[in-house]
Scaffold this active site. Structure first.
Site, PDB file in Angstrom:
ATOM      1  N   LYS A 162       0.838  -1.189   0.000  1.00  0.00           N
ATOM      2  CA  LYS A 162       0.000   0.000   0.000  1.00  0.00           C
ATOM      3  C   LYS A 162       0.883   1.252   0.000  1.00  0.00           C
ATOM      4  O   LYS A 162       2.105   1.154   0.090  1.00  0.00           O
ATOM      5  CB  LYS A 162      -0.934  -0.036   1.210  1.00  0.00           C
ATOM      6  CG  LYS A 162      -1.924  -1.202   1.147  1.00  0.00           C
ATOM      7  CD  LYS A 162      -2.854  -1.170   2.315  1.00  0.00           C
ATOM      8  CE  LYS A 162      -3.786  -2.358   2.328  1.00  0.00           C
ATOM      9  NZ  LYS A 162      -4.711  -2.295   3.462  1.00  0.00           N
ATOM     10  N   HIS A 191      -1.324  -5.603   1.926  1.00  0.00           N
ATOM     11  CA  HIS A 191      -2.520  -6.434   1.820  1.00  0.00           C
ATOM     12  C   HIS A 191      -2.083  -7.812   1.352  1.00  0.00           C
ATOM     13  O   HIS A 191      -1.261  -7.930   0.449  1.00  0.00           O
ATOM     14  CB  HIS A 191      -3.517  -5.860   0.807  1.00  0.00           C
ATOM     15  CG  HIS A 191      -4.616  -6.816   0.500  1.00  0.00           C
ATOM     16  ND1 HIS A 191      -5.683  -7.006   1.353  1.00  0.00           N
ATOM     17  CD2 HIS A 191      -4.780  -7.686  -0.520  1.00  0.00           C
ATOM     18  CE1 HIS A 191      -6.478  -7.941   0.841  1.00  0.00           C
ATOM     19  NE2 HIS A 191      -5.943  -8.365  -0.294  1.00  0.00           N
ATOM     20  N   THR A 201      -3.528  -8.042  11.351  1.00  0.00           N
ATOM     21  CA  THR A 201      -3.973  -6.771  10.763  1.00  0.00           C
ATOM     22  C   THR A 201      -3.730  -5.592  11.706  1.00  0.00           C
ATOM     23  O   THR A 201      -3.283  -4.536  11.278  1.00  0.00           O
ATOM     24  CB  THR A 201      -5.466  -6.851  10.400  1.00  0.00           C
ATOM     25  OG1 THR A 201      -5.653  -7.931   9.495  1.00  0.00           O
ATOM     26  CG2 THR A 201      -5.943  -5.567   9.747  1.00  0.00           C
ATOM     27  N   GLU A 212      -8.675 -11.367  -6.495  1.00  0.00           N
ATOM     28  CA  GLU A 212      -7.874 -10.149  -6.424  1.00  0.00           C
ATOM     29  C   GLU A 212      -6.850 -10.081  -7.562  1.00  0.00           C
ATOM     30  O   GLU A 212      -6.625  -9.008  -8.126  1.00  0.00           O
ATOM     31  CB  GLU A 212      -7.203 -10.050  -5.057  1.00  0.00           C
ATOM     32  CG  GLU A 212      -8.235  -9.804  -3.962  1.00  0.00           C
ATOM     33  CD  GLU A 212      -7.711  -9.999  -2.549  1.00  0.00           C
ATOM     34  OE1 GLU A 212      -6.526 -10.389  -2.375  1.00  0.00           O
ATOM     35  OE2 GLU A 212      -8.491  -9.760  -1.607  1.00  0.00           O
ATOM     36  N   TYR A 259     -12.276  -3.758  -1.946  1.00  0.00           N
ATOM     37  CA  TYR A 259     -12.726  -3.753  -0.550  1.00  0.00           C
ATOM     38  C   TYR A 259     -14.216  -4.027  -0.395  1.00  0.00           C
ATOM     39  O   TYR A 259     -14.792  -3.740   0.655  1.00  0.00           O
ATOM     40  CB  TYR A 259     -12.379  -2.414   0.102  1.00  0.00           C
ATOM     41  CG  TYR A 259     -10.910  -2.252   0.400  1.00  0.00           C
ATOM     42  CD1 TYR A 259     -10.232  -3.182   1.178  1.00  0.00           C
ATOM     43  CD2 TYR A 259     -10.210  -1.155  -0.077  1.00  0.00           C
ATOM     44  CE1 TYR A 259      -8.882  -3.029   1.464  1.00  0.00           C
ATOM     45  CE2 TYR A 259      -8.855  -0.989   0.207  1.00  0.00           C
ATOM     46  CZ  TYR A 259      -8.206  -1.938   0.980  1.00  0.00           C
ATOM     47  OH  TYR A 259      -6.874  -1.782   1.261  1.00  0.00           O
ATOM     48  N   ASN A 308      -2.437   0.655   7.160  1.00  0.00           N
ATOM     49  CA  ASN A 308      -1.763  -0.621   7.040  1.00  0.00           C
ATOM     50  C   ASN A 308      -0.936  -0.636   5.752  1.00  0.00           C
ATOM     51  O   ASN A 308      -1.401  -0.179   4.715  1.00  0.00           O
ATOM     52  CB  ASN A 308      -2.810  -1.728   7.028  1.00  0.00           C
ATOM     53  CG  ASN A 308      -2.265  -3.014   7.556  1.00  0.00           C
ATOM     54  OD1 ASN A 308      -1.146  -3.383   7.254  1.00  0.00           O
ATOM     55  ND2 ASN A 308      -3.075  -3.696   8.339  1.00  0.00           N
TER      56      ASN A 308
END
Length: 141
Positions: A3, A109, A85, A120, A43, A106
């Site tokens: 991210k 992923h 997480t 994904e 998401y 965060n």
């Protein structure tokens, strides 16, 4: 997927090296900007949660590095390497335990199942962007 925090903090190579040292095989890699529509698809499972828009805002705030890794039990191995997480619950030695301070920012992923990994990968990669190559180290790992 790394991210925006990984890019902003200059840890891309360092974290890729951790997966490579484990013996996983990188078969897809690209830096990209995720738009709102793609972020919402990614998401979707959290769309009814109060933090949904924060997730979308963060993932679209800067480029990300999307990756596809292969290996025996790849999903479970990556999940263990990534850690919990919540950064306060992530063990030292995990990626989140070593690099992450805030849940809402965060840094990584990781898919939580083979089915979600396939979904994904389909969101972020075309088939032509996945390279299944002969790994000379396979017998050693």
């Amino acid at each position: 997927m790394f991210k925006p925090g990984v890019l902003n903090r200059r840890h891309v190579g360092e974290i890729i090296a951790r997966f490579e040292k484990k013996g996983l095989k990188l078969v897809g890699l690209k830096m990209m900007r995720i738009d709102n529509e793609l972020a919402k698809k990614h998401y979707d499972v959290h769309s009814d949660k109060p933090f949904f828009q924060d997730l979308v805002n963060f993932i679209t705030s800067a480029p990300v590095v999307a990756m596809v890794w292969q290996g025996d039990d790849c999903v479970s191995i990556v999940r263990k390497m990534v850690g919990a997480t919540k950064p306060s619950e992530a063990q030292p030695g995990t990626i989140r335990g070593d690099y992450c301070m805030h849940t809402n920012m965060n840094i990584i992923h990781a898919s939580d199942s083979d089915e979600n990994a396939a979904r994904e990968i389909g969101l972020f990669f075309d088939e032509s962007e996945i390279f299944d190559w002969a790994d000379a180290l396979t017998d050693w790992i």
